[in-house]
Scaffold this active site. Structure first.
Site, PDB file in Angstrom:
ATOM      1  N   ASP A 102       0.832  -1.194   0.000  1.00 49.16           N
ATOM      2  CA  ASP A 102       0.000   0.000   0.000  1.00 49.16           C
ATOM      3  C   ASP A 102       0.875   1.256   0.000  1.00 49.16           C
ATOM      4  OD1 ASP A 102      -2.090  -1.746   0.250  1.00 49.16           O
ATOM      5  OD2 ASP A 102      -2.355  -1.422   2.401  1.00 49.16           O
ATOM      6  N   ARG A 103       0.296   2.346  -0.440  1.00 50.00           N
ATOM      7  CA  ARG A 103       1.036   3.608  -0.517  1.00 50.00           C
ATOM      8  C   ARG A 103       1.617   4.015   0.839  1.00 50.00           C
ATOM      9  NH1 ARG A 103      -1.367   9.205  -3.205  1.00 50.00           N
ATOM     10  NH2 ARG A 103       0.236  10.619  -2.422  1.00 50.00           N
TER      11      ARG A 103
END
Length: 250
Positions: A102-103
């Site tokens: 995930d970012r």
């Protein structure tokens, strides 16, 4: 890379010509004749010859410690990507990330030009272990450990495979732990803790199969060591598809 693809690419053969080379027994890997055109070879682990001619190509492997805020993609219109971390001299077309983070998640990402390797590492039947360091906004307890070991059930009824939760530091409003699992469901670690009533406030992948960060700074990257490539050999060679010939490849 599949051995037939390497031969086609490096010798510029037609598909028919390439098949004839195998039929005549002219293709060898580490001195052993190979007839399996789907055998996966790697430039770091295998010596490939065709009719006595050494075939040279070069696979690339990089271990990246992804910072929060970067996306695991080749291109993004909004956020920086892990490839923005690379010095231009180290970047080459064909590189891709094996799996995604995930970012807002930090940690280990394998970047390679070897497509079959990524397929093997991510295939559900391989059950490759991933280890995460986690911080949550509440006290973790032995009940949470048992819930992870049993198999967390998401809101909606989806059940995860059993996972290992190791408590490290536990306070009333914050806890640190390690999570080991071999699945790859979307936002899985965060959803597992939400199912236990806790919110993840920090997440970092510290191991992926035999690969570990080992002090690599956030935002840094390095090539894989030869020992790490040897540990990846079963995945590079493609597991069951290479079983009939891999015993002869040393």
């Amino acid at each position: 890379m599949r051995i037939d693809k390497v031969i086609e690419m490096q010798l510029q053969t037609s598909r028919k010509e390439m098949k004839r080379l195998f039929a005549k027994g002219l293709v060898c890997v580490n001195g052993q004749m190979i007839r399996n055109q789907a055998f996966n070879v790697d430039s770091h682990l295998h010596q490939l010859t065709v009719n006595g001619q050494l075939i040279e190509w070069y696979e690339r492997y990089w271990l990246v410690n992804k910072p929060a805020g970067y996306v695991t993609a080749n291109h993004d219109k909004v956020a920086p990507t892990i490839f923005d971390l690379f010095d231009p001299k180290d970047f080459s077309e064909g590189l891709y990330a094996v799996g995604r983070l995930d970012r807002d998640t930090e940690g280990l990402v394998l970047v390679t030009s070897n497509g079959p390797l990524g397929f093997q590492l991510l295939h559900p039947t391989k059950k490759v272990e991933k280890i995460y360091q986690v911080r949550v906004n509440a006290r973790l307890t032995s009940d949470d450990v048992r819930a992870f070991a049993t198999g967390i059930v998401f809101h909606g009824g989806v059940q995860c495979q059993p996972a290992k939760l190791v408590l490290q530091v536990c306070h009333e409003k914050e806890s640190w732990a390690l999570v080991s699992l071999s699945e790859g469901k979307f936002h899985q670690v965060k959803k597992m803790f939400l199912a236990c009533g806790k919110k993840v406030t920090f997440l970092k992948r510290i191991a992926f199969g035999p690969l570990k960060l080992r002090g690599l700074p956030v935002g840094g990257y390095r090539p894989l060591a030869s020992a790490e490539l040897e540990q990846l050999r079963p995945f590079i060679e493609g597991g069951r598809s290479n079983a009939t010939v891999s015993s002869a490849i040393v």
